[in-house]
Design an enzyme around this catalytic site. Structure first.
Site, PDB file in Angstrom:
ATOM      1  N   LYS A 194      18.158  70.690  65.806  1.00  0.00           N
ATOM      2  CA  LYS A 194      17.878  69.411  66.878  1.00  0.00           C
ATOM      3  C   LYS A 194      16.679  68.556  66.340  1.00  0.00           C
ATOM      4  O   LYS A 194      15.700  69.481  65.979  1.00  0.00           O
ATOM      5  CB  LYS A 194      17.587  69.934  68.410  1.00  0.00           C
ATOM      6  N   ASP A 233      17.667  75.680  73.950  1.00  0.00           N
ATOM      7  CA  ASP A 233      17.249  74.651  73.177  1.00  0.00           C
ATOM      8  C   ASP A 233      15.673  75.065  72.889  1.00  0.00           C
ATOM      9  O   ASP A 233      14.924  74.830  73.950  1.00  0.00           O
ATOM     10  CB  ASP A 233      17.223  73.367  73.669  1.00  0.00           C
ATOM     11  N   LYS A 280      22.032  68.364  66.642  1.00  0.00           N
ATOM     12  CA  LYS A 280      21.943  67.816  68.059  1.00  0.00           C
ATOM     13  C   LYS A 280      20.795  66.537  67.748  1.00  0.00           C
ATOM     14  O   LYS A 280      19.624  66.886  67.345  1.00  0.00           O
ATOM     15  CB  LYS A 280      21.505  68.570  69.144  1.00  0.00           C
TER      16      LYS A 280
END
Length: 214
Positions: A151, A89, A180
């Site tokens: 995300k 991430d 996400k």
């Protein structure tokens, strides 16, 4: 719906101890979460704790500001994969995006994806600092660069996920990227609102509360 399989069980606080990380992994096993999400130092520990399970290890890179040198982010990502991470991430360089240096932002995402190969790359936008137009641009850059996910937030900015942002992101990427939702998702009702919008993953430190709520 198996909501537990949407959850990246997350602990990224500066004061997280070794025992805290072990507890995180134990909870992930108990509730069969999809992944744990940890800072890079704790990837090897999490990988060891989760051995012989199908729970993934996600590691944050360039976290939480995104303003590190690209080669430093690449090195961190490679080290995380070497230590057993399955997913990265990464935080984009927010300042460069806002400066209009789109090629550099896209190239950085592409370089990190190349460095981690078939492993999953999630690109963190930190939407609280972006205009809607900048969010749309970040979506396009992530698609162009070959990312797997986009995300919403780190959880360390001035705001987290919002339903409006996820709707915007979903409209922009359609089914080309997964989403996400992360930042401020602490209860079952909110989590369901995001899954209903089509997110594939929820990043939260409140996963147990979410999955044990009636």
């Amino acid at each position: 719906m198996q909501l537990n399989k949407y959850i990246d069980h997350t602990l990224l606080k500066a004061n997280a101890t070794v025992n805290d990380i072990k507890k995180l992994c134990s909870e992930a096993k108990e509730h069969n979460f999809y992944a744990v999400c940890v800072n890079s130092y704790y990837v090897a520990l999490a990988n060891s704790e989760l051995m012989h399970t199908d729970i993934k290890v996600a590691a944050v890179v360039g976290f939480p500001l995104g303003a590190m040198l690209t080669r430093v982010k690449i090195f961190e990502a490679q080290q995380c994969i070497d230590q057993g991470a399955n997913e990265i991430d990464m935080v984009i360089n927010i300042g460069l995006l806002k400066s209009g240096y789109y090629d550099i932002v896209e190239d950085e995402i592409r370089a990190i994806k190349k460095a981690i190969g078939d492993n999953t790359l999630k690109v963190i936008f930190e939407n609280c600092y972006l205009t809607d137009e900048e969010k749309k641009i970040a979506c396009k850059l992530s698609m162009n660069a070959g990312a797997d996910f986009i995300k919403t937030a780190t959880g360390f900015g001035t705001g987290g996920a919002t339903l409006e942002d996820v709707k915007l992101m979903k409209k922009e990427v359609q089914n080309n990227l997964q989403i996400k939702a992360s930042g401020g998702i602490r209860d079952l009702e909110t989590a369901k609102q995001y899954t209903d919008l089509g997110v594939s993953r929820i990043g939260t430190s409140s996963g147990i509360t979410i999955v044990t709520s009636k």
